[in-house]
Each structure stands twice: as C-alpha cells, then as structure tokens.
Motif scaffolding. Structure first.
Motif, mmCIF file in Angstrom:
data_model
loop_
_atom_site.group_PDB
_atom_site.id
_atom_site.type_symbol
_atom_site.label_atom_id
_atom_site.label_comp_id
_atom_site.label_asym_id
_atom_site.label_seq_id
_atom_site.Cartn_x
_atom_site.Cartn_y
_atom_site.Cartn_z
ATOM 1 N N TYR A 15 -7.773 58.650 23.233
ATOM 2 C CA TYR A 15 -8.935 58.410 24.093
ATOM 3 C C TYR A 15 -10.177 58.114 23.247
ATOM 4 N N SER A 16 -10.352 58.822 22.154
ATOM 5 C CA SER A 16 -11.499 58.549 21.273
ATOM 6 C C SER A 16 -11.439 57.121 20.751
ATOM 7 N N GLU A 55 -6.240 62.962 23.658
ATOM 8 C CA GLU A 55 -7.670 62.833 23.384
ATOM 9 C C GLU A 55 -7.915 62.028 22.117
ATOM 10 N N TRP A 56 -7.013 62.127 21.145
ATOM 11 C CA TRP A 56 -7.117 61.313 19.927
ATOM 12 C C TRP A 56 -7.084 59.832 20.296
ATOM 13 N N GLY A 99 -12.146 67.971 19.504
ATOM 14 C CA GLY A 99 -10.742 68.219 19.211
ATOM 15 C C GLY A 99 -10.559 69.044 17.954
ATOM 16 N N TYR A 134 -6.959 63.520 13.309
ATOM 17 C CA TYR A 134 -8.335 63.482 13.794
ATOM 18 C C TYR A 134 -9.305 63.157 12.650
ATOM 19 N N ARG A 171 -4.311 61.038 30.121
ATOM 20 C CA ARG A 171 -5.191 62.220 30.148
ATOM 21 C C ARG A 171 -4.950 63.030 31.420
ATOM 22 N N GLN A 194 -3.486 66.859 31.025
ATOM 23 C CA GLN A 194 -4.281 68.002 31.479
ATOM 24 C C GLN A 194 -3.514 68.882 32.460
ATOM 25 N N ILE A 203 -15.874 63.332 20.916
ATOM 26 C CA ILE A 203 -14.501 63.674 21.305
ATOM 27 C C ILE A 203 -13.724 64.179 20.092
ATOM 28 N N ALA A 231 -2.327 67.470 25.178
ATOM 29 C CA ALA A 231 -3.657 67.057 25.635
ATOM 30 C C ALA A 231 -4.510 66.586 24.467
ATOM 31 N N LEU A 232 -4.426 67.274 23.324
ATOM 32 C CA LEU A 232 -5.221 66.888 22.164
ATOM 33 C C LEU A 232 -4.718 65.587 21.542
#
Length: 412
Positions: A211-212, A208-209, A231, A252, A192, A196, A227, A204-205
């Motif tokens: 990260y969720s 984040e996938w 997204g 997602y 992350r 960023q 999250i 980044a997205l």
C-alpha cells in the motif's frame, strides 16, 4: 495503447502539445532545463526513470501511463502477459463484498487445504514472473475464495480472508506489471480489506508495505513514509523473536530507502539500505515469504537505488560487486539455497542494463536486458524502463540481436 516504435519522449511531446504548451513552458512547469526537455523529446536522452516520468506527468496533469504508453497490447498469444484476464479480475474486485449465489454443490466443494495450495501456487507463479499463467488462474481463484468466504463456518472465515488478501496481492502485482495501474490500486485496496479481517498482523503488515508503494507511485512521499514508519513501529519489537517480522522489517527499510531516493536524499537512502543489509545478514538466507526478503534482495536493491538516483557510475560499481553472486542463482518459483525468484532477478538485470545505458556502454546494456529477458521473457518485454532503453539503443546502433529484441518488445 502505445504505438510500436514510440519512445517516452515522443509521448511526452504529444502530451505537451495537447496542453498547447511550448517546450519552454514544460521546462518551467516541471523544473527541468529546456535543454533536457528538448533532448528527451527528440530521443537523444531516455526517459526511463519513474521519478522523472512522475514529475512530467504531474506538471501536465496526465497519468504516467500516458507517457509510458501502458498498457501494451499483446499482438499474439506468445506476447500475452495476462492482459486477457483483466476483465475477469475487475469483475471479481467489484463483486468482492457481494454475497454470491451458492448452490449446495458449490458449498460442498469448498476445501480450505485446496484453496491454500492454489494460493501458494499463485505465489510461485508470481516469483516465476509467469504473468500469463497468473492471469489465466486469478479470476477463478478469486471467485472460489469469494464463494468460500460465505460457505465456510464462521470460525474458518479468518483463514479465507488471509488467503483472499494474498490472492488480491497477486492480482495487484500482475495488474501493475501489465500497466493497469488503476486496477492495481483497486486490488491492493481489496487486499487491505481482506487482511484487516484475517486476524493475521503479519499479513496486514505485508499488504501495508504494498500500500505504501501506491503512494510512492503517485509521488505522495510523506504519506508513504508515514505508512512505512507506522509499520516499522509495530515490527521492531517483534523482529528479534520472529523471523517473519524481521524479514518484513528489512523489506520496510528498503521501501524507506526508495522514498529517500525519490526525495533525492542520498544520505538517508543509503542509511535505510544499510539497516536492511544488517537485517538480511542476521537472517542469513533468502525467504519465500514475506516479500522474498533476504541477502539477495538487499543486493538487488543496492543497484536499483542508485539507478533510481540516475547515478550510473555508482550503480555499475555496485552491480560489479553483486553480479558474481546473483549470476550463480538459478531462477526459480521457490526460493531456496542457490535458487531465487525469476521476477526479482529479471528486475535486477533490467536495472543493470539501465545503469550501463546511463554510462553509454551499449553492449553491456543490451546484454543485461537480454539476460533479463532470458530469465523472465514476458515481464521484461512489457517493462516500460526496459522498453525505453531498448528503443534508445536501437537508435544508437542496429545490431541483429538488438533488432530482434526490439521486435519482440514491439518497439522496433
């Protein structure tokens, strides 16, 4: 480290006894019936479902890995799934923001095209489920990218951050599969941080996938959903014009379906899966990046989701629909027409084995796990759900191929 021959029920019993709890107390605190707790501890019922494992772990206030026995020790070089690289990866995660001492020779050696090829090669190793190979290369790749971040011109630094994010993603996945989950969390945090700074919103997205998924893993479903929805708000306006954004949207939606499955909301689960299905049909092909999304991935999740809900009948029915197509795909490092990720295909056959196990169809359960092992040996042998199913099959019957598989896994 787990002991060979243990099953998750035995580890659950030991964790309960360390708390000085009775089975009745564990049943009350976890919400399971006393009969279920007894059946699991005595090995009459498998504990291969992550939602159930998490419920017990939270009740007992222990890590889930205390119940799965991860990480599993490699007893020989043939069983190495990258565990030997963990110390080196940890070191690079710690040093990520430190400025390295760079010689002129090191600075002159930095080549962005070479680093990009190495990162792409690492992605191929991931799709091939080549965990030992990933582990051998990751510490050096992370070190060289860290050096490059300080050696390149300021205008090129964003590119290096993007490559770093991908390399940290690969480290996260390897660490998670080998059972070093705390280190995997540290790796996705680093991913992350790098994403960023990359200036690439799709990178980044993608991070984040992942990260969720960390929030799903620890049972914080509301945070995971937040999250995911964040997204999707960014992706939906872009999805009609950009195939990468469309693929991420589908991925997602699949992650949202998993959140619904963990929340025991079967209606929402299938609604989110159907949205992903529609995206996959519109794209019309399997993609390497991001996240190997496409019709095959959606098909794989059609089995994984009912398995997550412990619905063996639905999972078997779905498997019978998709297996004829998935069985024709050649396991490969690069996704293309007729070729698909070894990592994803092996995961599918593990889930098929679990589904047949829930239906007490021992022969099909075993043949499915063996197919997973054929596609991705190391990944299958260290998969906690596969190990748990094989452990239970072994107690039901001792066929030669089952005993041999159990010995390769270290659960005999």
């Amino acid at each position: 480290m787990g002991k060979g021959g243990d099953h998750n029920g035995q580890r659950l019993a030991r964790a309960r006894l360390r708390r000085r709890w009775t089975q009745e107390r564990l049943a009350r605190e976890s919400g399971f019936s006393l009969a279920t707790v007894r059946a699991i501890e005595q090995g009459r019922r498998s504990l291969d479902n992550m939602g159930q494992l998490l419920t017990f772990a939270r009740a007992l206030e222990v890590p889930v890995t205390d119940l799965t026995g991860q990480p599993y020790a490699a007893s020989s070089p043939e069983q190495d799934a990258g565990q030997g690289a963990v110390a080196g990866i940890r070191r690079e995660l710690l040093l990520a923001e430190r400025e390295p001492r760079i010689s002129d020779a090191q600075a002159a050696f930095v080549s962005i095209p070479v680093l990009r090829r190495r990162v792409e090669d690492m992605a191929g190793r991931h799709r091939s489920a080549a965990l030992a190979s990933m582990g051998h290369e990751l510490p050096g790749l992370l070190r060289d990218l860290r050096i490059a971040r300080h050696a390149v011109l300021a205008a090129e630094r964003a590119v290096i951050y993007g490559l770093l994010a991908q390399a940290y993603e690969a480290a996260m996945d390897m660490l998670k599969q080998t059972g070093y989950v705390a280190d995997a969390t540290a790796a996705i945090q680093r991913a992350r941080w790098a994403a960023q700074r990359s200036g690439d919103p799709m990178r980044a997205l993608t991070v984040e996938w992942h990260y969720s998924g960390e929030f799903i893993r620890v049972g914080e479903l509301d945070d995971a959903a937040e999250i995911i929805e964040g997204g999707l708000r960014e992706l939906r306006p872009l999805a009609r014009e950009d195939v990468t954004a469309a693929a991420l949207t589908g991925a997602y939606e699949l992650k949202a379906a998993l959140v619904a499955a963990r929340a025991r909301d079967v209606t929402a689960m299938w609604q989110r899966w159907e949205r992903a299905y529609a995206v996959g049909e519109e794209i019309g092909q399997d993609l390497n990046e991001p996240l190997a999304f496409g019709p095959s991935n959606v098909a794989i999740w059609s089995v994984a989701l009912p398995v997550e809900m412990l619905d063996g009948a639905e999972a078997v029915a779905r498997a019978r629909q998709v297996n004829p197509v998935l069985s024709t795909l050649m396991p490969a490092a690069t996704i293309a027409n007729g070729r698909y990720s070894r990592e994803r295909l092996s995961r599918h056959w593990i889930d098929v084995g679990r589904a047949y196990h829930y239906r007490a169809d021992h022969d099909r359960a075993l043949s499915s796990i063996l197919e997973a092992e054929r596609i991705a040996p190391h990944k299958t042998r260290i998969n906690p759900a596969a190990r748990e199913v094989v452990s239970h099959l072994l107690r039901a019957r001792r066929k030669n191929d089952l005993v041999e598989l159990a010995l390769r896994m270290g659960v005999a």
